[in-house]
Design an enzyme around this catalytic site. Sequence first.
Site, short mmCIF file in Angstrom:
data_model
loop_
_atom_site.label_atom_id
_atom_site.label_comp_id
_atom_site.label_asym_id
_atom_site.label_seq_id
_atom_site.Cartn_x
_atom_site.Cartn_y
_atom_site.Cartn_z
N ASP A 126 26.01 3.13 19.58
CA ASP A 126 27.32 2.92 18.98
C ASP A 126 27.25 3.11 17.46
OD1 ASP A 126 29.97 2.39 18.84
OD2 ASP A 126 29.79 0.23 19.18
N TYR A 135 19.77 12.85 19.96
CA TYR A 135 19.95 12.97 21.40
C TYR A 135 20.15 14.40 21.90
CZ TYR A 135 24.88 12.62 19.97
OH TYR A 135 26.07 12.79 19.36
N GLU A 157 20.63 8.14 29.37
CA GLU A 157 20.24 7.65 28.03
C GLU A 157 21.16 6.52 27.59
OE1 GLU A 157 20.81 10.98 25.42
OE2 GLU A 157 19.72 12.29 26.79
N GLU A 213 0.83 -1.21 0.00
CA GLU A 213 0.00 0.00 0.00
C GLU A 213 0.87 1.26 0.00
OE1 GLU A 213 -4.03 -0.99 2.42
OE2 GLU A 213 -2.18 -1.70 3.33
N GLU A 234 22.90 10.28 16.60
CA GLU A 234 23.79 9.21 16.17
C GLU A 234 23.13 8.47 15.01
OE1 GLU A 234 26.45 9.25 18.08
OE2 GLU A 234 27.44 7.30 17.92
N LYS A 243 30.99 3.69 30.22
CA LYS A 243 31.34 2.67 29.22
C LYS A 243 31.14 1.28 29.79
CE LYS A 243 32.97 5.05 25.67
NZ LYS A 243 34.23 5.00 25.03
N CYS A 246 56.94 -24.38 8.26
CA CYS A 246 57.19 -25.39 7.25
C CYS A 246 58.21 -24.76 6.31
CB CYS A 246 55.90 -25.72 6.50
SG CYS A 246 56.20 -26.79 5.09
N CYS A 257 52.01 -30.71 3.71
CA CYS A 257 52.96 -31.48 2.91
C CYS A 257 53.68 -32.55 3.70
CB CYS A 257 53.98 -30.55 2.24
SG CYS A 257 55.15 -29.87 3.43
N LEU A 272 32.71 13.15 25.12
CA LEU A 272 32.38 13.05 26.54
C LEU A 272 33.51 12.42 27.33
CD1 LEU A 272 28.74 11.68 26.21
CD2 LEU A 272 29.41 13.98 26.87
N CYS A 311 54.12 -30.72 8.90
CA CYS A 311 53.23 -29.80 8.19
C CYS A 311 51.92 -30.49 7.82
CB CYS A 311 53.92 -29.28 6.93
SG CYS A 311 52.81 -28.29 5.90
N LYS A 335 23.88 4.95 25.16
CA LYS A 335 24.93 5.51 24.30
C LYS A 335 24.99 4.64 23.04
CE LYS A 335 29.65 7.22 24.37
NZ LYS A 335 30.20 6.51 23.21
N CYS A 360 56.01 -26.73 -0.62
CA CYS A 360 54.77 -27.06 0.11
C CYS A 360 53.59 -26.39 -0.60
CB CYS A 360 54.85 -26.57 1.55
SG CYS A 360 53.29 -26.74 2.44
N ASP A 399 3.93 1.47 -1.21
CA ASP A 399 4.51 1.59 -2.56
C ASP A 399 3.52 2.20 -3.54
OD1 ASP A 399 6.80 0.51 -1.60
OD2 ASP A 399 6.43 -1.52 -2.37
S1 IVH Z 1 25.59 13.45 24.13
C1 IVH Z 1 28.54 17.17 24.36
N1 IVH Z 1 24.09 11.31 24.00
O1 IVH Z 1 28.92 9.37 22.03
C2 IVH Z 1 28.47 15.75 23.98
N2 IVH Z 1 26.17 11.29 22.87
O2 IVH Z 1 31.69 11.16 23.16
C3 IVH Z 1 27.15 15.38 23.44
N3 IVH Z 1 26.61 9.23 21.62
O3 IVH Z 1 30.36 10.85 19.51
C4 IVH Z 1 27.02 13.94 23.28
N4 IVH Z 1 24.74 8.21 22.13
O4 IVH Z 1 27.88 10.80 19.09
C5 IVH Z 1 25.26 11.88 23.63
N5 IVH Z 1 22.64 9.51 23.94
C6 IVH Z 1 23.79 10.08 23.57
C7 IVH Z 1 24.74 9.41 22.74
C8 IVH Z 1 25.92 10.07 22.42
C9 IVH Z 1 25.89 8.13 21.47
C10 IVH Z 1 27.97 9.46 21.02
C11 IVH Z 1 28.16 10.82 20.45
C12 IVH Z 1 29.61 11.14 20.66
C13 IVH Z 1 30.03 10.19 21.74
C14 IVH Z 1 30.35 10.95 23.01
#
Ligand code: IVH
Length: 672
Positions: free
Chosen positions: A118, A223, A114, A36, A171, A311, A423, A408, A84, A405, A116, A428, A38
């Site tokens: 990746d 974010y 929040e 739908e 992100e 982290k 070897c 060989c 950060l 080996c 983070k 070989c 599309d």
């Molecule tokens: S706040 C002033 N919130 O983590 C710094 N960063 O070193 C504002 N990242 O490369 C960053 N999730 O892109 C913030 N919920 C989140 C995030 C986030 C991922 C990344 C950001 C930055 C690194 C922080």
Amino acid sequence: MDRLTAEKKILELRNEIDRHNRLYHVEDRPEISDQEYDQLMRELRDLEDLFPDMVTPDSPTQRVGGEPLPYFEKVVHKSPMLSLGNAFGADDLRDFDRRVKSALGNQQVRYMCELKIDGLAISLHYENGMFVRGATRGDGTVGEDITQNLRTIRSIPLRLSRPLTLEARGEAYMPKRAFEKLNKEREERGEALFANPRNSAAGSLRQLDPKIAASRQLDTFIYGLGELVGETVESHSEGLDLLESLHFKVNPERRVFDDMEDVIEFINGWTVKRPELPYEIDGMVIKVDSYAQQQELGFTAKSPRWAIAYKFPAEEAVTVLEGIEVTVGRTGAVTPTALLKPVSLAGTTVKRASLHNEDIIREKGLLIGDHVVVKKAGDIIPEIVAVLPERRTGNETPFAMPTHCPECGSELLRIDEEVALRCVNQSCPALAREGMIHFVSRQAMNIEGLGEKVIAQLFESGLIANVADLYDLHEKRDQLLQMERMGEKSVDNMLAAIEGSKENSVERLIFGLGIRLVGAKAARVLAEHFGDIDGIMNASEEELTQIDEIGPKMAASIVSYFSLPQSREIIDRLKRAGVNMIFKGARTVEGIDSPFAGKTIVLTGTLAQMSRTEAEEKIALLGGKVTGSVSKKTDIVIAGEKAGSKLEKAEKLGITVLDEAAFLALLEESKE
Ligand code: IVH
């Protein structure tokens, strides 16, 4: 249809499509089927075809519009995109809490916590509600304009529900499922795999052709606000609510707390639930919620005092060591590889881990059948970090390194003080096969369509025995067609790629020959110095050591290689086949696509993923020049861990600085 009716219908369709787009990509609650959707898009496209002057940039038909770019324009961020500070445990968070409160004279503080994400940081600019420009973070001050690629991401609105002027930051990432699918497809096509979703997201957004980014199923979480014109919000949480109301995708797993201990509890919960998320997170971000307090706290040189990144420890998984495979490389070195019961870890399925050498097996006391803990070193290369002896059942068996080996049968030797067994049988089959895999590899002759599996197949079926035989394969088309998984098209592509490799500048050949100690960089130095293969072949050790970057050991190895009649015969045959033997001058090997081409680059600090020499070779192959010190002429500084004064100087001079992740992402992308 008359213009007026068409215009009305077009606007209706756009609103309708935008709404469904949002329901699907932002709110995850679609109301209509793909068919739908599309159908609505088709109707809109048909009308826009009839009235092309009514096409506007915010039309959903315009997500993939443009042609490939020659390069990315630079964008100076209105306010720097900072990074950060890190916290690695609960105590670091309590310290952060104390610092914040003492700087604020013990005011009451609310924290937003929040996930983070990746991926890679992006900045999105809207003027009067229209998406006008999107950029990467770059060095924090200057990023790259990747608007074309960002437009292809469906969760990024092309037009806001209100005509606001603002900058949203967030992100961009690749969901786990999209990553797995992409790597599976790449594997089937014999292409290099991405190491993790972050690299593949970064690689996708750095594509000059927006069609590639469009095919990659990227997503976003926003974010924060970079700038907001004409309205005010009092706190970060209000800012996120506003962004959400404007239909940005904001992560719902966010919460405000009055007490750091509750933040810690929330984080502990996510440490456990993390693998269940459909995307990768590498930590949590804790931010002081009130903008007034944020302002009072201010910034250090690199990061805000009002936020910190927690982290997670590198993800680990427990699995079973099902066996140990022993393979012979092109230099004859024998390496054991752990065969693991497949286990999902930090975005990929891990089945193998290098054990490097026998000593490691002994040191760790590994038995076949053991439960082992695996993690990814630097989040990329799987590694066994520990054995769990308490889980032994008594059925585990010791592993003995072979004395002969596996290919060989000749006796394996330990040369000098080396840990690796070798070897040393020059005939070989493993040496020849691995040597050929090296010859066709990307950094060497770069022959596409000839992956490891195909080479092994060609080798086993007797169609090739050495690298010169590759150039006779076109006479054996019929036999090639008989091979498994070899259709007309793949055979013709392969033959064309072999033919094309004849035009390579000679340093690729020199590197591809696999002369001991001659890496890609040395090969280039030799090619540049002598101009052709004959010069190198006939050079004496003295002549070779005269060259700056060639040491006595390498010189001896080169002379010894070319003194062998079989080496000379190979070169002769390659010459007769028409393989180019001269240096074609400064190159941008991977075309304009290489972000390093023609650039002067300085490496500083320690890289976790590769040695400095490897990094230098890779840059040189992509057309960059590596120098030792930072000056105004430096284009890029690549800063590893513990980078010191060179990094400072670069920052002072405003030179683009890449961290290791960004560097790897660029290398990854240059491989495409
Ligand atoms: S706040 C002033 N919130 O983590 C710094 N960063 O070193 C504002 N990242 O490369 C960053 N999730 O892109 C913030 N919920 C989140 C995030 C986030 C991922 C990344 C950001 C930055 C690194 C922080």
